[in-house]
Motif scaffolding. Structure first.
Motif, PDB file in Angstrom:
ATOM      1  N   GLU A 131       7.042   0.521 -65.519  1.00  0.00           N
ATOM      2  CA  GLU A 131       5.976   0.834 -66.750  1.00  0.00           C
ATOM      3  C   GLU A 131       5.282  -0.304 -67.094  1.00  0.00           C
ATOM      4  N   ASP A 132       4.406  -0.787 -66.356  1.00  0.00           N
ATOM      5  CA  ASP A 132       3.653  -1.771 -66.938  1.00  0.00           C
ATOM      6  C   ASP A 132       2.179  -1.444 -66.408  1.00  0.00           C
ATOM      7  N   PRO A 133       1.203  -1.366 -67.328  1.00  0.00           N
ATOM      8  CA  PRO A 133      -0.029  -1.010 -67.209  1.00  0.00           C
ATOM      9  C   PRO A 133      -0.882  -1.718 -65.980  1.00  0.00           C
ATOM     10  N   ALA A 134      -0.650  -3.025 -66.091  1.00  0.00           N
ATOM     11  CA  ALA A 134      -1.363  -3.808 -65.001  1.00  0.00           C
ATOM     12  C   ALA A 134      -0.796  -3.640 -63.834  1.00  0.00           C
ATOM     13  N   HIS A 135       0.628  -3.578 -63.710  1.00  0.00           N
ATOM     14  CA  HIS A 135       1.234  -3.204 -62.348  1.00  0.00           C
ATOM     15  C   HIS A 135       0.857  -1.839 -61.877  1.00  0.00           C
ATOM     16  N   GLN A 136       0.814  -0.906 -62.914  1.00  0.00           N
ATOM     17  CA  GLN A 136       0.385   0.462 -62.243  1.00  0.00           C
ATOM     18  C   GLN A 136      -1.156   0.392 -61.682  1.00  0.00           C
ATOM     19  N   ALA A 137      -1.967  -0.236 -62.373  1.00  0.00           N
ATOM     20  CA  ALA A 137      -3.292  -0.434 -61.931  1.00  0.00           C
ATOM     21  C   ALA A 137      -3.570  -0.876 -60.499  1.00  0.00           C
ATOM     22  N   ALA A 138      -2.665  -1.957 -60.389  1.00  0.00           N
ATOM     23  CA  ALA A 138      -2.804  -2.671 -59.195  1.00  0.00           C
ATOM     24  C   ALA A 138      -2.257  -1.594 -57.949  1.00  0.00           C
ATOM     25  N   MET A 139      -1.225  -1.076 -58.104  1.00  0.00           N
ATOM     26  CA  MET A 139      -0.339  -0.041 -57.391  1.00  0.00           C
ATOM     27  C   MET A 139      -1.486   1.095 -57.012  1.00  0.00           C
ATOM     28  N   LYS A 188      -3.873  -0.320 -54.612  1.00  0.00           N
ATOM     29  CA  LYS A 188      -3.279  -0.815 -53.382  1.00  0.00           C
ATOM     30  C   LYS A 188      -2.874   0.504 -52.277  1.00  0.00           C
ATOM     31  N   LEU A 189      -2.510   1.678 -53.295  1.00  0.00           N
ATOM     32  CA  LEU A 189      -2.213   2.798 -52.469  1.00  0.00           C
ATOM     33  C   LEU A 189      -3.574   3.702 -52.067  1.00  0.00           C
ATOM     34  N   ALA A 190      -4.601   3.474 -52.740  1.00  0.00           N
ATOM     35  CA  ALA A 190      -5.627   4.091 -52.329  1.00  0.00           C
ATOM     36  C   ALA A 190      -6.145   3.628 -51.205  1.00  0.00           C
ATOM     37  N   LYS A 191      -6.189   2.203 -50.847  1.00  0.00           N
ATOM     38  CA  LYS A 191      -6.612   1.582 -49.658  1.00  0.00           C
ATOM     39  C   LYS A 191      -5.730   1.863 -48.592  1.00  0.00           C
ATOM     40  N   LEU A 192      -4.405   2.083 -48.855  1.00  0.00           N
ATOM     41  CA  LEU A 192      -3.591   2.587 -47.796  1.00  0.00           C
ATOM     42  C   LEU A 192      -3.779   4.015 -47.173  1.00  0.00           C
ATOM     43  N   ALA A 193      -4.156   4.958 -48.292  1.00  0.00           N
ATOM     44  CA  ALA A 193      -4.523   6.125 -47.857  1.00  0.00           C
ATOM     45  C   ALA A 193      -5.775   6.240 -47.134  1.00  0.00           C
ATOM     46  N   ASP A 194      -6.813   5.502 -47.671  1.00  0.00           N
ATOM     47  CA  ASP A 194      -8.113   5.638 -46.838  1.00  0.00           C
ATOM     48  C   ASP A 194      -8.060   5.002 -45.520  1.00  0.00           C
ATOM     49  N   ALA A 195      -6.974   4.076 -45.218  1.00  0.00           N
ATOM     50  CA  ALA A 195      -6.760   3.671 -43.727  1.00  0.00           C
ATOM     51  C   ALA A 195      -6.035   4.897 -43.128  1.00  0.00           C
ATOM     52  N   GLY A 196      -5.698   5.921 -43.612  1.00  0.00           N
ATOM     53  CA  GLY A 196      -4.660   6.891 -42.927  1.00  0.00           C
ATOM     54  C   GLY A 196      -3.229   6.831 -43.154  1.00  0.00           C
ATOM     55  N   THR A 197      -2.977   6.239 -43.900  1.00  0.00           N
ATOM     56  CA  THR A 197      -1.382   6.021 -44.298  1.00  0.00           C
ATOM     57  C   THR A 197      -0.782   7.108 -44.998  1.00  0.00           C
ATOM     58  N   ARG A 198       0.295   7.831 -44.641  1.00  0.00           N
ATOM     59  CA  ARG A 198       0.867   8.792 -45.572  1.00  0.00           C
ATOM     60  C   ARG A 198       1.578   7.958 -46.607  1.00  0.00           C
ATOM     61  N   ARG A 230      10.557   9.050 -57.569  1.00  0.00           N
ATOM     62  CA  ARG A 230       9.767   8.309 -58.284  1.00  0.00           C
ATOM     63  C   ARG A 230       8.731   9.251 -58.905  1.00  0.00           C
ATOM     64  N   PRO A 231       8.333   9.371 -60.162  1.00  0.00           N
ATOM     65  CA  PRO A 231       7.558   9.804 -60.652  1.00  0.00           C
ATOM     66  C   PRO A 231       6.186   9.788 -60.095  1.00  0.00           C
ATOM     67  N   PRO A 232       5.087  10.581 -60.297  1.00  0.00           N
ATOM     68  CA  PRO A 232       3.601  10.643 -59.797  1.00  0.00           C
ATOM     69  C   PRO A 232       3.069   9.047 -60.674  1.00  0.00           C
ATOM     70  N   LEU A 233       2.149   8.612 -59.964  1.00  0.00           N
ATOM     71  CA  LEU A 233       1.597   7.319 -60.455  1.00  0.00           C
ATOM     72  C   LEU A 233       0.022   7.692 -61.134  1.00  0.00           C
ATOM     73  N   PRO A 234      -0.004   7.483 -62.305  1.00  0.00           N
ATOM     74  CA  PRO A 234      -1.090   7.957 -63.126  1.00  0.00           C
ATOM     75  C   PRO A 234      -2.178   7.204 -62.562  1.00  0.00           C
ATOM     76  N   GLY A 235      -3.537   7.878 -62.359  1.00  0.00           N
ATOM     77  CA  GLY A 235      -4.918   7.097 -61.957  1.00  0.00           C
ATOM     78  C   GLY A 235      -4.871   7.335 -60.281  1.00  0.00           C
ATOM     79  N   THR A 236      -4.220   7.834 -59.476  1.00  0.00           N
ATOM     80  CA  THR A 236      -4.157   8.080 -58.039  1.00  0.00           C
ATOM     81  C   THR A 236      -3.997   9.383 -57.554  1.00  0.00           C
ATOM     82  N   ASP A 237      -4.589   9.687 -56.708  1.00  0.00           N
ATOM     83  CA  ASP A 237      -4.340  10.968 -55.790  1.00  0.00           C
ATOM     84  C   ASP A 237      -3.885  10.760 -54.265  1.00  0.00           C
ATOM     85  N   ALA A 238      -3.551   9.204 -54.131  1.00  0.00           N
ATOM     86  CA  ALA A 238      -3.513   8.696 -52.830  1.00  0.00           C
ATOM     87  C   ALA A 238      -1.956   9.465 -52.197  1.00  0.00           C
ATOM     88  N   VAL A 239      -1.130   9.645 -53.085  1.00  0.00           N
ATOM     89  CA  VAL A 239       0.169   9.913 -52.759  1.00  0.00           C
ATOM     90  C   VAL A 239       0.223  11.609 -52.124  1.00  0.00           C
TER      91      VAL A 239
END
Length: 355
Positions: free
Chosen positions: A137-145, A148-158, A164-173
């Motif tokens: 629970e660290d805002p800077a790390h959550q933003a970096a995550m 990073k997850l958005a870029k993975l999802a954009d490349a086709g990674t599931r 683990r609870p949902p990550l605020p600010g992303t719909d990549a999961v």
């Protein structure tokens, strides 16, 4: 737009040949130059495999499973179950069919290493990534995550979260399988209160973890509902999720508050350390003091006395995460599913001694 090796070279102010040498690791390069190249690679999110990068959304046969500590049964059980679904049963010939290669990445609880593994998996065009256990629970790390997850999802990674609870600010999961840590902790404390315990100590996990907060919140909800909530900080000690922490924290707890009649531990491993500390003080379990854990790890039933705990279906959750990662199972409605926790009443808890 595809990032090329020449782009990295320009960013790092070196030749393409130097970039190649740094990335292949087959030729000595000055440390300052190497650092400059690696920083450029990170800044540009360069994918090492040039031919693969030219294929839009092409993924490999690799699946990454991120764990905090593979030696901890909590993570080992989930990772093993996920791997069994990802690798598949095989056909007995040794040939690969629709299976994937599951690689377990041990972060050691380090947020930096978690991001590094995600970067490496992105460069390998991983087909899927499963992230297990609570989040930092660290805002800077959550933003970096989120980035990073958005870029993975954009490349086709599931991407699948397990425990683990949902990550605020992303719909990549694709899916987040969350444990009912709060509800399980509440029911465990309600059980102790029903036995007659009024002064209950709590050996909590690290402050910055979601799992710690949710379990502690459930415990305190039960204490408040029973009218027992007072100076809770004096009967709460934080530490890592390991046996030595449970031992040290319980000794500190008993030094501060010698009148506690029960100790709730952050997990079963911590509870083992708590039991050792209680016995070192010359106290009996549960006659003098009750001890309870969380997770229902395999050894909990073999402890003496058997450990009262909260069961999380770790294997079932891991297997489901593996199926979701492979696209074998449809994601839950809304992308999130809460997995129930079950109270397991055993011999380490009993009514408090009176008189």
């Amino acid at each position: 737009m595809t990032v090329t090796l020449a782009d990295v070279a320009a960013r790092a102010r070196v030749s393409p040949a130097t970039v190649s040498r740094v990335l292949n690791g087959n030729y000595p390069v000055a440390s300052s130059t190497r650092e400059r190249v690696l920083r450029a690679v990170d800044d540009l999110d360069y994918v090492l495999n040039g031919p693969a990068s030219s294929l839009a959304a092409a993924t490999s046969d690799l699946v990454g499973i991120l764990v905090n500590d593979i030696a901890d049964p909590f993570f080992g059980i989930m990772a093993g179950a996920a791997q069994s679904e990802i690798g598949g049963p095989g056909d007995g010939t040794g040939r690969a069919g629709g299976e994937k290669l599951a690689v377990v990445c041990n972060t050691g609880g380090s947020p930096g290493r978690e991001l590094t593994y995600l970067t490496l998996l992105q460069r390998q065009r991983a087909a899927a990534v499963v992230l297990t256990g609570g989040a930092l629970e660290d805002p800077a790390h959550q933003a970096a995550m989120a980035v990073k997850l958005a870029k993975l999802a954009d490349a086709g990674t599931r991407i699948v979260f397990c425990g683990r609870p949902p990550l605020p600010g992303t719909d990549a999961v694709v899916a987040a399988l969350t444990f009912d840590n709060r509800g399980g902790a509440r029911r465990l404390t309600e059980h102790l209160i029903a036995l007659g315990h009024r002064r209950i100590g709590y050996v909590a996990g690290p402050l910055e973890r979601t799992t710690t907060r949710h379990r502690l919140e459930g415990h305190r909800e039960a204490m408040k509902a029973a009218g027992l909530y007072g100076d809770e900080e004096s009967v709460t000690v934080h530490g890592p999720y390991d046996r030595s922490s449970g031992y040290d924290a319980t000794l500190e707890l008993l030094r501060r508050e010698p009148d506690v009649t029960a100790v709730v531990a952050a997990n079963d491993t911590v509870a083992l350390g708590a039991c050792a500390a209680v016995r070192e003080r010359g106290l009996r379990i549960p006659e003098d003091i009750s001890v309870a854990g969380f997770d229902d790890l395999p050894f909990s039933v073999d402890a003496v006395p058997a450990l009262t705990t909260v069961r999380l279906p770790l294997f079932e959750a891991g297997a489901r995460a593996g199926r979701l990662a492979m696209g074998k199972e449809a994601p839950p409605a809304g992308g999130t599913a809460t997995i129930a926790a079950e109270l397991m009443e055993r011999g380490s808890t009993a009514p408090p001694r009176t008189g």
